[in-house]
Every structure is written in C-alpha cells, then in structure tokens.
Design a protein around this motif. Structure first.
Motif, PDB file in Angstrom:
ATOM      1  N   GLU A  33       0.814  -1.215   0.000  1.00 60.54           N
ATOM      2  CA  GLU A  33       0.000   0.000   0.000  1.00 60.54           C
ATOM      3  C   GLU A  33       0.849   1.266   0.000  1.00 60.54           C
ATOM      4  O   GLU A  33       0.491   2.274  -0.620  1.00 60.54           O
ATOM      5  CB  GLU A  33      -0.926  -0.008   1.221  1.00 60.54           C
ATOM      6  N   LYS A  59      -6.870   7.990  -3.543  1.00 62.39           N
ATOM      7  CA  LYS A  59      -6.335   6.694  -3.142  1.00 62.39           C
ATOM      8  C   LYS A  59      -7.363   5.866  -2.383  1.00 62.39           C
ATOM      9  O   LYS A  59      -7.403   4.633  -2.517  1.00 62.39           O
ATOM     10  CB  LYS A  59      -5.087   6.892  -2.293  1.00 62.39           C
ATOM     11  N   THR A  60      -8.211   6.521  -1.588  1.00 65.55           N
ATOM     12  CA  THR A  60      -9.220   5.778  -0.826  1.00 65.55           C
ATOM     13  C   THR A  60     -10.157   5.027  -1.759  1.00 65.55           C
ATOM     14  O   THR A  60     -10.434   3.834  -1.570  1.00 65.55           O
ATOM     15  CB  THR A  60     -10.025   6.732   0.071  1.00 65.55           C
ATOM     16  N   LEU A  63      -8.206   2.124  -3.499  1.00 62.71           N
ATOM     17  CA  LEU A  63      -8.016   0.954  -2.642  1.00 62.71           C
ATOM     18  C   LEU A  63      -9.309   0.148  -2.523  1.00 62.71           C
ATOM     19  O   LEU A  63      -9.288  -1.088  -2.557  1.00 62.71           O
ATOM     20  CB  LEU A  63      -7.539   1.387  -1.261  1.00 62.71           C
ATOM     21  N   ALA A  64     -10.418   0.855  -2.382  1.00 59.66           N
ATOM     22  CA  ALA A  64     -11.709   0.163  -2.279  1.00 59.66           C
ATOM     23  C   ALA A  64     -12.013  -0.598  -3.564  1.00 59.66           C
ATOM     24  O   ALA A  64     -12.491  -1.740  -3.526  1.00 59.66           O
ATOM     25  CB  ALA A  64     -12.814   1.172  -1.982  1.00 59.66           C
ATOM     26  N   ALA A  67      -9.758  -3.696  -3.764  1.00 55.38           N
ATOM     27  CA  ALA A  67     -10.236  -4.763  -2.880  1.00 55.38           C
ATOM     28  C   ALA A  67     -11.457  -5.450  -3.474  1.00 55.38           C
ATOM     29  O   ALA A  67     -11.588  -6.673  -3.415  1.00 55.38           O
ATOM     30  CB  ALA A  67     -10.576  -4.187  -1.505  1.00 55.38           C
ATOM     31  N   TRP A 104      -2.250  -7.481   1.147  1.00 56.26           N
ATOM     32  CA  TRP A 104      -2.635  -6.108   1.470  1.00 56.26           C
ATOM     33  C   TRP A 104      -4.139  -5.945   1.647  1.00 56.26           C
ATOM     34  O   TRP A 104      -4.601  -5.027   2.332  1.00 56.26           O
ATOM     35  CB  TRP A 104      -2.180  -5.164   0.343  1.00 56.26           C
ATOM     36  N   VAL A 105      -4.913  -6.834   1.041  1.00 54.22           N
ATOM     37  CA  VAL A 105      -6.361  -6.637   1.046  1.00 54.22           C
ATOM     38  C   VAL A 105      -6.960  -6.884   2.431  1.00 54.22           C
ATOM     39  O   VAL A 105      -8.031  -6.352   2.751  1.00 54.22           O
ATOM     40  CB  VAL A 105      -7.040  -7.536  -0.018  1.00 54.22           C
ATOM     41  N   GLN A 108      -7.185  -3.595   4.213  1.00 52.71           N
ATOM     42  CA  GLN A 108      -8.193  -2.759   3.563  1.00 52.71           C
ATOM     43  C   GLN A 108      -9.599  -3.194   3.963  1.00 52.71           C
ATOM     44  O   GLN A 108     -10.464  -2.364   4.250  1.00 52.71           O
ATOM     45  CB  GLN A 108      -8.020  -2.830   2.039  1.00 52.71           C
ATOM     46  N   ARG A 111     -10.478  -2.129   7.504  1.00 51.69           N
ATOM     47  CA  ARG A 111     -10.825  -0.715   7.632  1.00 51.69           C
ATOM     48  C   ARG A 111     -12.235  -0.430   7.155  1.00 51.69           C
ATOM     49  O   ARG A 111     -12.870   0.524   7.599  1.00 51.69           O
ATOM     50  CB  ARG A 111      -9.834   0.142   6.826  1.00 51.69           C
ATOM     51  N   THR A 112     -12.715  -1.241   6.223  1.00 51.38           N
ATOM     52  CA  THR A 112     -14.043  -0.998   5.647  1.00 51.38           C
ATOM     53  C   THR A 112     -14.908  -2.242   5.790  1.00 51.38           C
ATOM     54  O   THR A 112     -15.602  -2.649   4.856  1.00 51.38           O
ATOM     55  CB  THR A 112     -13.912  -0.623   4.159  1.00 51.38           C
TER      56      THR A 112
END
Length: 223
Positions: A33, A59-60, A63-64, A67, A104-105, A108, A111-112
């Motif tokens: 990331e 970037k947010t 990343l979403a 994922a 990395w996922v 992510q 966080r969500t």
C-alpha cells in the motif's frame, strides 16, 4: 526514389477504470500500500496522473476498488446447490484464498469491514445462517462470529506471510518455531509445548476450515 511506406503506429489501449484498478492491484501485490501512488500508477499505465483522476477521485476510492476486484470473484458464486454449511465453507475459503494471494487486502477490508465487498459477504453469510434456522434473536451474533473469524484469521495469515523473509521454506520455518516451542518452560507453557508437533505439521487452509466447522457446530448446538 520510391516513397517509404510508413508503418501504422501501434494504438495504445484506452485508459479505463478497469485498467487503472488492475494496475493498482499489481502495484499493491508487488510494493504494498505504501508504494501505491498516483505517480507510480501513471508510470505503469504510461499516462499522466490527471488522466487517472478522471476515473477515480483518490487513493481511498482506488483501494476500495482494488479490494472489490480481488474479493469480488470469491463472493460472486451462487449457493443454490449447496447446503448452508457447504455454502459458508466455500465462501469463507474463497475470501481466505483471496487475502492469502493479496496480503494487502486484509488490512483494507478491516478498515471498511461494514462496506462492500465485506457487506456482501455478511449478507451471504447471514442468509445461510437463516437457512440453518437459527433463532432470529441469535442471527446477528452467529453471522458476526463467522465474519469476524473469516476476516481475522485470513488477515492474520496474510500478516504471518508478510513477516516471513522472502524465499524462506515454510516447512523449515515451522520446524524451527515448533522446536522452539517444544523447548519452552513446561511450567509456563505446558499447552504450547504439547501442541508444538501439530504446529509443525499443520496446513493453514485446513485449520481455517476446521475453525469454521467449530463455529457451525456451536451454531447448530444453540439452534
């Protein structure tokens, strides 16, 4: 002198959100990331950062979307021909494998965890919990326990993978750790010493599914 025939220029594939997300996944897989910047992404796509911002706001969002691209295929299947237990196991293993392939996922998704794609995982798990005829008052708890286990264990497995030095042989690594466990003080670590041999021989995916089965057994008992 005869005129030289000019070869047609090779046309570059048009920039699209799909290409951007695919390139982002590749960057995340290779540099993590921290290495995902719009400058690095622009270089990979042979374009300018401004063209990327036309498709994603920052970037947010990127990343979403990355994922979603990784986990989406794991949760896209139908459950019509499976028992509730089989459907939950297949879904859980799909998410586990996706996080294992793309470490990395896990962070992510954590966080969500109550947004897509994990919200869709929660919905599918919840429907299978209902199919198991779990009492309504216990359905949220049962589905949440499964979700927390799936995300927590898969994420921890990804962390373990990242902390091991690249090129390390898994069998040798586990043998080293198991040997260290077996030599611990028996007064303080009696259980850990007892299971050291199981650590040496265990398979991550098998242990993960065994944990899912334990939770399902508990759900069935409460039902």
């Amino acid at each position: 002198m005869a005129a030289r025939t000019r070869r047609p220029e090779r046309r570059q594939e048009p920039l699209s959100r799909e290409r951007i997300v695919s390139a982002a996944v590749e960057l995340l897989d290779t540099v993590g990331e921290g290495g995902l910047t719009f400058r690095a992404l622009a270089e990979r796509l042979a374009t300018g950062p401004g063209a990327i911002y036309w498709h994603v706001t920052g970037k947010t969002e990127l990343l979403a979307a990355a994922a979603e691209a990784v986990v989406g295929p794991a949760i896209a299947g139908a459950d019509t021909d499976a028992t509730p237990q089989e459907a939950i196991r297949a879904l859980a293993l799909g998410v586990f494998d996706a996080i294992d392939a793309h470490p990395w996922v896990g962070a992510q998704l954590a966080r969500t965890s109550w947004q897509s794609p994990m919200l869709r995982v929660f919905e599918r798990v919840g429907r299978q919990v209902q199919a198991l005829r779990v009492p309504e008052a216990a359905q949220f708890t049962a589905a949440s326990a499964l979700m927390n286990y799936i995300l927590g264990v898969a994420g921890q497995n990804a962390v373990n993978t990242r902390t091991v030095q690249p090129g390390t042989d898994r069998t040798e690594f586990l043998d080293t750790v198991a040997t260290a466990w077996a030599e611990l003080d028996p007064g303080q670590y009696a259980f850990t010493r007892d299971v050291a041999g199981q650590l040496r021989e265990h398979d991550d995916r098998t242990e993960f599914l065994a944990g899912i089965d334990l939770i399902l057994t508990g759900i069935a008992a409460r039902r």
